[in-house]
Write an enzyme that holds these catalytic residues in place. Structure first.
Site, mmCIF file in Angstrom:
data_model
loop_
_atom_site.group_PDB
_atom_site.id
_atom_site.type_symbol
_atom_site.label_atom_id
_atom_site.label_comp_id
_atom_site.label_asym_id
_atom_site.label_seq_id
_atom_site.Cartn_x
_atom_site.Cartn_y
_atom_site.Cartn_z
ATOM 1 N N SER A 189 3.563 14.628 -19.176
ATOM 2 C CA SER A 189 4.131 15.346 -20.315
ATOM 3 C C SER A 189 3.951 14.623 -21.647
ATOM 4 O O SER A 189 4.007 15.259 -22.691
ATOM 5 C CB SER A 189 5.610 15.647 -20.065
ATOM 6 N N HIS A 217 3.562 21.416 -16.833
ATOM 7 C CA HIS A 217 2.489 21.536 -17.833
ATOM 8 C C HIS A 217 1.154 21.975 -17.241
ATOM 9 O O HIS A 217 0.133 21.875 -17.894
ATOM 10 C CB HIS A 217 2.314 20.219 -18.588
ATOM 11 N N LYS A 248 8.154 26.845 -20.334
ATOM 12 C CA LYS A 248 6.995 26.381 -21.107
ATOM 13 C C LYS A 248 5.981 27.523 -21.234
ATOM 14 O O LYS A 248 6.160 28.384 -22.083
ATOM 15 C CB LYS A 248 6.462 25.105 -20.475
HETATM 16 C C1 LIG Z 1 9.972 20.092 -19.512
HETATM 17 C C2 LIG Z 1 9.837 19.423 -18.199
HETATM 18 C C3 LIG Z 1 10.825 19.547 -17.225
HETATM 19 C C4 LIG Z 1 12.144 20.200 -17.502
HETATM 20 O O1 LIG Z 1 12.041 21.550 -17.641
HETATM 21 P P1 LIG Z 1 13.147 22.401 -18.434
HETATM 22 O O2 LIG Z 1 12.963 23.747 -17.904
HETATM 23 O O3 LIG Z 1 12.837 22.259 -19.882
HETATM 24 O O4 LIG Z 1 14.485 21.824 -18.094
HETATM 25 C C5 LIG Z 1 10.586 18.979 -15.997
HETATM 26 N N1 LIG Z 1 9.439 18.308 -15.729
HETATM 27 C C6 LIG Z 1 8.482 18.150 -16.663
HETATM 28 C C7 LIG Z 1 7.244 17.390 -16.321
HETATM 29 C C8 LIG Z 1 8.655 18.690 -17.922
HETATM 30 O O5 LIG Z 1 7.730 18.495 -18.862
#
Ligand SMILES: *Cc1c(COP(=O)(O)O)cnc(C)c1O
Length: 401
Positions: A189, A217, A248
């Site tokens: 990330s 991602h 996302k």
């Molecule tokens: C953003 C993210 C999360 C958390 O997800 P949310 O739905 O925003 O709580 C978990 N793992 C990774 C790798 C992320 O980038």
């Protein structure tokens, strides 16, 4: 309220002093509200229209008409909340439809949803492993994975980032007969690089370890149809526990696990965030379901994202920036110190390019950066403009010639 002088107060004051220092210098850019969407990748922030280069909406699906309509319809049908937790009165047919859609998209037997990705990792890791088990995690894994591992009480072993020899050493360290869970981000990330998935799968099979991959991602980003890392490497079915988020590429909120029926049924009856926290609201569940459909209906978005990603990474490298090992839509622009990262941010935002800095402890000291992202909503000319703005800022700050 009493003013207590103790370690808690000191912690609060120390953090706020750091924040205030940067605010006074005009170098604080967090928590700025977007006030309006202006179409494409344009947003209104602080009264200025900017190009959004910090979004996770990789396929540009925020505001998509079909997804918005699905959310509205769900509100008309079910209201804005549920009758509680999924196990009791909170389940809607909509939740089951969403979970079936996710299972189909991820090509698994079943899926379960939670109210955030963060909570999904926390609850699932700590449900699957506990005292007497081993959990093995890449050093750059997301905070929610780290927190889940710590909460689980299992022996927590970390290995050097994306180093499969180091992973193998860890696997060899586990005495025989103990349960082992290996966990990794698919796309990291903060750095945007992709895990050495084929080797990781091979090692998990060799050492009888469970494999959990966080696809926050990679869904909508990797693979010809956006299905993620298995599709990218042509290794369908290699992951035991497929985790992802609905916040996302999927423009909603929530998290999920996709996998075998037995696993999902177990999580429905054993994971505490499912049993003790309310169900996803109808609008968000419906939006998520529609978004998975849109990804398959509009494959041009993935093609455009890939083109934009190439343009952005190559253009920044040509301009002399260090972008680490990214090959995806997350593009770190290494700045070094926190202050340079903040100055770069200010210069970019003053020129209507919305990027944000990431500094320690989220990344190692000395590797503070702009963490820029590119999406399918950008046009080539906007990307070119943003790169020129970042280049001029880099020159002013001595990062490039
Ligand atoms: C953003 C993210 C999360 C958390 O997800 P949310 O739905 O925003 O709580 C978990 N793992 C990774 C790798 C992320 O980038």
């Amino acid at each position: 309220m009493a003013s207590i002088q103790d370690a808690i107060s000191e912690r609060i004051q120390a953090m706020n002093a750091r924040v205030n220092n940067f605010k006074e210098l005009g170098l604080y850019f967090y928590n700025q509200p977007v006030t309006e969407l202006r179409g494409g990748a344009r947003v209104l922030v602080n009264g200025r229209e900017m190009g959004m280069f910090a979004s996770y909406s990789y396929l540009g699906l925020v505001g998509h008409p079909k997804i918005n309509a699905a959310a509205r319809e769900a509100i008309d049908r079910y209201g804005t909340g549920t009758h509680g937790v999924r196990t009791l009165a909170g389940s809607l047919s909509l939740h089951r439809e969403l979970e079936q859609t996710i299972a189909d998209f991820k090509q698994t037997e079943a899926a379960i949803t939670y109210t955030s990705g963060y909570v999904t990792n926390l609850t699932v890791v700590s449900t699957l492993v506990g005292r007497g088990d081993y959990v093995i995690s890449d050093k750059l894994n997301h905070a929610s994975i780290v927190d889940g591992c710590m909460m689980s009480g299992a022996k927590f072993l970390r290995f050097k980032h994306n180093d499969m020899e180091a992973l193998e050493q860890r696997l060899q360290q586990v005495p025989s007969g103990y349960a082992k869970l290996v966990i990794s981000d698919s796309v990291f990330s903060m750095d945007g690089d992709v895990i050495d998935f084929p080797k990781m799968v091979e090692l998990c099979r060799k050492y009888d370890a469970w494999l959990m991959i966080d696809e926050a991602h990679s869904v909508g980003v990797l693979g010809k149809t956006g299905r993620g890392i298995e599709e990218h490497f042509g290794m369908e079915g290699a992951i035991d526990i497929k985790m992802g988020t609905l916040s996302k590429t999927i423009p909603s909120v929530g998290g999920y696990i996709a996998g075998k029926k037995d696993l999902i049924e177990y999580l429905r009856h054993a994971s505490r965030a499912y049993i003790f926290s309310a169900a996803l609201p109808p609008a968000q569940a419906a939006a998520a379901k529609a978004a998975f459909e849109v990804i398959l209906e509009e494959p041009w978005r993935i093609e455009k994202l890939n083109k934009n990603t190439q343009q952005f990474i190559n253009g920044l490298k040509e301009r002399g920036f260090d972008t680490l090992f990214t090959t995806t839509a997350i593009v770190p622009v290494i700045c070094g110190s926190d202050e340079i990262a903040f100055r770069m941010t200010r210069a970019a935002q003053l020129n209507d390019v919305f990027v944000l800095p990431v500094v320690s402890p989220a990344v190692p000291p000395g590797l503070s950066r702009l963490r820029a992202t590119v999406t399918a909503a950008h046009e080539p000319a906007e990307i070119e403009y943003a790169m020129d703005v970042i280049y001029r800022a880099g020159k002013e700050n001595g990062l490039v010639n």
